[in-house]
Write an enzyme that holds these catalytic residues in place. Structure first.
Site, PDB file in Angstrom:
ATOM      1  N   ASP A 308     -59.386   5.721 -41.747  1.00  0.00           N
ATOM      2  CA  ASP A 308     -58.449   4.773 -41.152  1.00  0.00           C
ATOM      3  C   ASP A 308     -57.171   5.549 -40.836  1.00  0.00           C
ATOM      4  OD1 ASP A 308     -57.264   2.260 -40.408  1.00  0.00           O
ATOM      5  OD2 ASP A 308     -56.217   2.294 -42.323  1.00  0.00           O
ATOM      6  N   ASP A 507     -57.310   1.984 -46.725  1.00  0.00           N
ATOM      7  CA  ASP A 507     -56.412   1.415 -47.740  1.00  0.00           C
ATOM      8  C   ASP A 507     -56.167  -0.070 -47.582  1.00  0.00           C
ATOM      9  OD1 ASP A 507     -54.786   1.435 -45.451  1.00  0.00           O
ATOM     10  OD2 ASP A 507     -52.984   1.693 -46.656  1.00  0.00           O
ATOM     11  N   ASP A 511     -60.381  -2.570 -44.187  1.00  0.00           N
ATOM     12  CA  ASP A 511     -61.241  -1.404 -44.407  1.00  0.00           C
ATOM     13  C   ASP A 511     -62.340  -1.679 -45.424  1.00  0.00           C
ATOM     14  OD1 ASP A 511     -59.663   0.204 -42.698  1.00  0.00           O
ATOM     15  OD2 ASP A 511     -58.236   0.552 -44.315  1.00  0.00           O
TER      16      ASP A 511
END
Length: 765
Positions: A308, A507, A511
């Protein structure tokens, strides 16, 4: 409650006492009594081992202790009670060594569990009460005494506090938090007592989540251990066949017993779990919590890594990167007034503006008559000035001049920047440009990940394509997948062209599906959400991406050591079996030899407990050094802001209006910036070069110093030229603008590179 380790020690002590006592009886001429004592010492171990094997078969587990069982039973049946007693001592000794190794390897995780708080000091009806942790609710005011563990997640109420967060993050030095800062449960109060306001229950707090992860890690059994069982299942029939052949050829059952004694697969049973648990412990010491051995094995095999962007590759927080202003309003003044007004807002962008002003040591004033329109901006009075900040549409409502042509949105659009417009007394005075900047350690972390064996680095993010591709180009990732929904991230992980185990790092809540779907999900746990931490197989307790590269290196080394231990144990045992089959190794001496093989193989497996530091160099900077050096850069930030602001103004305003400001800027560069750079070159860089090693590690940054000095010298010549030739010289004005833009770019790159080096050299456990 009797633990496994206690039971193993009891059996070992019983076998040892029986062996020594029987030896004493034999030396005193009482062989029958010695045989009875050795038999009594072996029988309980034989019975316990039989029960363990039966339970294993009922659970459909391999039962690789069967050879040890057969060798002990055969020894007793053939009257070799001394050999049986030695085999019993070998088996119990190996079990004690395994349990000790697991306890030694898992002590970091056990320490986390031991730190779990059980009560809290709650203010109730004007009195302080000690209550059970489950009674704490969000909004409760709590007292944390000196040396106590923060019981739940919350915010500091009152003065600043100092917390020891080493057990959570691995960072060795205490961390200071000011009033309003979020703090996590599990930290220890390292200074005077303080008040806090709970923001979560104990069950929902950070420490409780970590405890759940630790317990899951300690309960897990690695697929590598089952692989060792499969090796043993091949080894068992081979051992039995060789024992039977030796018996048939020699006609002596003692030959078969000798083969079975040295064939006991203790290296297989013990070495792999010890190596795996040691590897998990080594990761834990580096702030990487691995949920189980299976995750560690997959981590060792992975070749593809998805990231990410926000909060993983970047800091996840807006940071001021530039200030554009009109000549009548210096950059520092625009920032001071905007930040003073933004103190009244809780918006994340407002927090970033206030933080930028404080980092520059700008003194802020209290705002008056503040009005906020959610999602648009604020307006109010600061020191008698009417100030408005926010979007262009919001700020335009407070303009009286209508002059907006000074600020063009192109740079913000191309670089994915956030904009905060500032109006002062009805005039559009400037615009603050903010970005979610790349973490200082990210470029190095990606290089270390490639060094650790990751072949493909793919960034997958829900952010805008322009911003995502800008970050991807800077970092040199292999692919960028932008504007992805949680379902899109999940599909990317499962794409058919992705082969082999896949790692996903994230995080946020969005996700979590991808983290759960990946072979190895990695959550940035220090600032990540509970959802991502629960879905992931690995949690980085300290927000440093380079720790993942260390974990991969540890996982691969652990797997290598486990396989080495298996092959070495099997090879040594097979060689001893051949010697025993030929009649050169009696059962008693075979048992002693097998014990030596066990010790050697398990000690080899324990090598996995040693970490694999990827940072070279002979020393490091202390956290205090790093903070001091970063503070020096923060104090120079206003100078860099003025360089960019002046360059922009030279293209939109006549030189006569800016000549004096340009001269002031040149003097500021000469007296502050160049003095700072000269000090770095003479005092700091030799120290850094010694830490980094090599012939001339700081040569590139020293070259930047020379270029900064050259541009500043050229700017001084331009300023003197404007004073001599007159401000109407367009060539000199364009040349000054070119110098300023070049200096702005160079300074930002130079400061970023220096901070990356500071970060990489920071001493952390």
């Amino acid at each position: 409650m009797i633990t496994r380790q206690t039971a193993n020690i009891a059996f070992l002590a019983f076998c040892a006492v029986a062996l020594v006592t029987g030896a004493g009886a034999w030396l005193n001429g009482q062989p029958h009594a010695a045989d009875m004592i050795w038999l009594a010492g072996t029988a309980p171990v034989l019975a316990a081992l039989a029960v363990s094997i039966i339970r294993g078969f009922l659970r459909a587990e391999a039962g690789v202790d069967v050879i040890a069982l057969l060798s002990m039973a055969g020894a007793l049946a053939l009257g070799e009670t001394l050999a049986g007693s030695v085999i019993g001592l070998m088996v119990t000794g190996g079990q004690v060594l395994e349990s000790w190794a697991e306890a030694r390897a898992g002590r970091e995780m056990s320490a986390l569990l031991a730190r779990a708080p059980h009560s809290a000091n709650l203010y109730r009806d004007g009195h302080l009460e000690q209550v059970a942790l489950k009674e704490v609710s969000p909004g409760n005011r709590l007292l944390v005494r000196t040396g106590e563990v923060v019981p739940v997640d919350g915010h500091v109420a009152g003065e600043s506090v100092v917390l020891d967060e080493s057990m959570l993050t691995g960072e060795p030095l205490p961390v200071r938090h000011i009033a309003g800062d979020a703090i996590r449960s599990g930290s220890v109060n390292a200074a005077k007592p303080f008040d806090m306001v709970a923001s979560a229950t104990a069950a929902d707090s950070s420490f409780a989540g970590i405890v759940r992860l630790v317990e899951a890690a300690k309960r897990s059994k690695a697929p590598a251990s089952r692989l060792a069982d499969r090796y043993a299942l091949l080894f068992v029939p081979l051992s039995l066949a060789l024992a039977a052949t030796a018996w048939l050829i020699s006609g002596s059952p003692l030959r078969a017993l000798a083969v079975l004694v040295v064939a006991t697969p203790c290296p297989l049973i013990l070495a792999v779990p010890v190596a795996i648990v040691s590897g998990i412990s080594s990761c834990a010491r580096r702030g990487v919590l691995v949920k189980g051995g299976g995750i560690l094995e997959k981590l060792a095999e992975a070749k593809t890594l998805f990231f990410d962007k926000t909060g993983t590759l970047t800091g996840g927080m807006a940071r001021l990167v530039a200030i554009e202003t009109v000549p009548a309003h210096p950059a520092a003044e625009v920032l001071r007034l905007a930040a003073s007004l933004d103190q009244a807002s809780q918006h994340i962008i407002a927090d970033a503006v206030v933080a930028a002003a404080r980092a520059r040591n700008i003194e802020l004033s209290p705002p008056l008559r503040v009005e906020e329109v959610p999602g648009r901006g604020l307006s109010g009075m600061v020191e008698g000035h009417a100030v408005a900040v926010g979007s262009l549409a919001h700020v335009s409502e407070f303009l009286t001049t209508g002059d907006q042509h000074h600020f063009r949105p192109g740079r913000a659009d191309h670089d994915g920047l956030a904009t905060v417009y500032v109006a002062i007394n009805g005039t559009l005075a400037g615009v603050l440009l903010l970005a979610d900047e790349i973490r200082p350690e990210t470029p190095r972390a990606l290089r270390l990940l490639r060094k650790a064996g990751i072949g493909r680095l793919i960034m997958v993010t829900g952010d805008r394509r322009a911003a995502a591709e800008s970050v991807g180009a800077l970092l040199g990732v292999d692919a960028v997948l932008a504007e992805q929904t949680p379902a899109g991230k999940l599909a990317a992980i499962k794409a058919p062209d992705i082969t082999g185990p896949v790692i996903m790092v994230g995080d946020g809540v969005n996700d979590a599906p991808a983290l759960a779907a990946a072979d190895v999900g990695v959550a940035m746990g220090a600032r990540g959400t509970a959802a991502s931490s629960e879905a992931a197989g690995i949690v980085l307790l300290v927000d440093r991406l380079d720790r993942l590269a260390e974990a991969i290196a540890i996982a691969r080394r652990t797997r290598r050591i486990a396989v080495q231990s298996v092959m070495a144990g099997m090879g040594l045992s097979f060689a001893a079996m051949l010697v025993a089959a030929l009649g050169y190794l009696p059962p008693l001496f075979g048992a002693m030899l097998q014990e030596a093989i066990d010790v050697v193989v398990i000690l080899n497996a324990l090598r996995a407990i040693q970490g694999v530091p990827l940072r070279g160099g002979r020393a490091g900077l202390t956290t205090a050094d790093v903070e001091r050096l970063r503070l020096e850069h923060a104090e120079l930030a206003p100078v860099a802001d003025q360089v960019r602001s002046m360059a922009d103004q030279l293209s939109t305003h006549p030189a006569p209006d800016l000549r004096d400001q340009l001269a002031e800027l040149e003097e500021l560069l000469r007296t502050r910036l160049l003095v700072h750079e000269q000090g770095d070159e003479t005092a700091l860089y030799p120290r850094l070069a010694d830490m980094l090693g090599g012939d001339d590690a700081m040569a590139p940054l020293s070259g930047m110093h020379r270029e900064i000095h050259r541009l500043c010298r050229q700017l001084g010549q331009m300023v003197r030229g404007l004073q001599v030739c007159g401000p109407e010289s367009p060539d000199l004005t364009k040349e000054a603008q070119r110098i300023l833009y070049g200096l702005d770019t160079l300074l930002r790159v130079h400061f970023a590179e220096e901070e990356a080096i500071y970060h990489n050299l920071e001493e952390t456990v």
